[in-house]
Design an enzyme around this catalytic site. Structure first.
Site, mmCIF file in Angstrom:
data_model
loop_
_atom_site.group_PDB
_atom_site.id
_atom_site.type_symbol
_atom_site.label_atom_id
_atom_site.label_comp_id
_atom_site.label_asym_id
_atom_site.label_seq_id
_atom_site.Cartn_x
_atom_site.Cartn_y
_atom_site.Cartn_z
ATOM 1 N N LYS A 56 0.795 -1.296 0.199
ATOM 2 C CA LYS A 56 0.018 -0.008 0.198
ATOM 3 C C LYS A 56 0.885 1.296 0.108
ATOM 4 O O LYS A 56 0.608 2.280 -0.664
ATOM 5 C CB LYS A 56 -1.147 -0.085 1.146
ATOM 6 C CG LYS A 56 -1.953 -0.932 1.166
ATOM 7 C CD LYS A 56 -2.697 -1.305 2.284
ATOM 8 C CE LYS A 56 -3.826 -2.345 2.150
ATOM 9 N NZ LYS A 56 -4.755 -2.773 3.439
ATOM 10 N N GLN A 100 -5.150 -1.710 9.465
ATOM 11 C CA GLN A 100 -4.913 -2.922 9.023
ATOM 12 C C GLN A 100 -5.363 -4.166 9.756
ATOM 13 O O GLN A 100 -4.790 -4.327 10.944
ATOM 14 C CB GLN A 100 -3.284 -2.995 8.671
ATOM 15 C CG GLN A 100 -2.843 -4.485 7.786
ATOM 16 C CD GLN A 100 -3.386 -4.451 6.511
ATOM 17 O OE1 GLN A 100 -3.156 -3.548 5.715
ATOM 18 N NE2 GLN A 100 -3.786 -5.550 6.137
ATOM 19 N N ASP A 123 -11.273 2.523 3.765
ATOM 20 C CA ASP A 123 -11.905 1.145 3.544
ATOM 21 C C ASP A 123 -13.285 0.924 3.309
ATOM 22 O O ASP A 123 -13.728 -0.244 2.917
ATOM 23 C CB ASP A 123 -11.130 0.134 4.671
ATOM 24 C CG ASP A 123 -10.486 -0.859 4.263
ATOM 25 O OD1 ASP A 123 -10.048 -1.082 3.050
ATOM 26 O OD2 ASP A 123 -9.786 -1.411 5.209
#
Length: 289
Positions: A56, A100, A123
């Protein structure tokens, strides 16, 4: 059948989208005096998570997004992380925040995700954004499902009026992809571990989405000839020599002669997930002006 499935190349599409995002970011930065910012919070030292986070951060660099990544030790408390998220919510340089997963067992991931401001929820997993999805309102969409829809659109696969079967009901993939397919006028069935006679359901699917995380769950006899098969599963398997590789939920070589379209693993949906995260961050940034 004589022909084999056309591969839906997520990797190639992701590269092209990232090049377009880089141009967009350059123009936005010139206009507004700063680049978009993404904060990825990682706790502990799960090797798979570390690889994802590196991936990422590299992608952020590629498109010119500033990365505010923080790596916390495994014993970090819930309160410390909530304070960090509060600070990032109030930091004007940060447009997207991502925690995460998975987190160490002592942490409540749902409570942490709910602390993220909905407009910085890169997200797309905050209840507000999931509610916007259900209502068909604009908002941040979950990265993997949004990536699947973008991939289908790229290959001009029209889902309207088609029978779609989603195998898996997670909040990460199964439920949001079902909603996006429904929004695009597909008729959607959601199947899961308690569904009796799974193959009777999957054999009816014009579009089959496998999102369970079980190797070779979808076999050749479970696939309708000429259908579109999207494999969201990522499973790491080790062969006899100790070499590991990634495989999906679909028995790729058996299904390839039957389906019309098929996503490879790796190189299919995974590459799109990271790209949609970047897309979400840029979208959040552009909503501020």
């Amino acid at each position: 059948m004589s022909s084999i499935a056309q591969l839906l190349d997520g990797k190639a599409l992701a590269q092209r989208m990232q090049a377009e995002l880089a141009e967009q970011v350059k123009a936005l930065q010139k206009q507004h005096g700063r680049a978009p910012g993404l904060a990825v919070l990682m706790v502990g030292d799960n090797p798979a998570s570390a690889a994802y986070v590196r991936n990422k951060e590299r992608a952020c660099q590629t498109v010119g997004i500033v990365s505010f990544g923080t790596h916390f030790p495994a014993e970090t408390t819930q309160a410390e992380l909530e304070q960090t998220i509060w600070n990032l919510n109030h930091d004007d340089r940060v447009d997207g925040i991502l925690v995460q997963l998975p987190l160490p067992d002592h942490l409540d991931s749902v409570a942490l995700l709910n602390q993220i401001h909905p407009d910085k929820d890169a997200d797309g997993l905050h209840p507000t954004n999931l509610g916007r999805l259900v209502r068909g309102e604009p908002g941040l969409r979950s990265c993997t499902p949004a990536g699947v829809m973008r991939l289908l659109a790229e290959y001009k696969i029209d889902v309207s009026g088609r029978q779609a079967v989603v195998v898996g009901r997670s909040i990460l993939v199964g439920k949001p992809i079902a909603m996006l397919l429904l929004e695009a006028d597909a008729t959607v069935t959601i199947a899961h571990s308690r569904s009796p006679d799974l193959s009777a359901l999957t054999c009816r699917a014009d579009i089959l989405i496998a999102a369970v995380g079980r190797q070779n769950l979808i076999t050749a006899e479970m696939v309708k000839p000429g259908s579109v098969v999207v494999d969201v599963g990522i499973n790491r398997v080790t062969d006899g020599t100790g070499k590991s590789r990634l495989v999906g939920d679909v028995d790729f070589s058996a299904v390839q002669p039957i389906a019309a379209y098929l996503t490879p693993v790796p190189g299919g949906v995974g590459a799109m997930t990271v790209t949609m995260l970047l897309h979400n961050t840029v979208w959040s940034y552009s909503q501020k002006f």
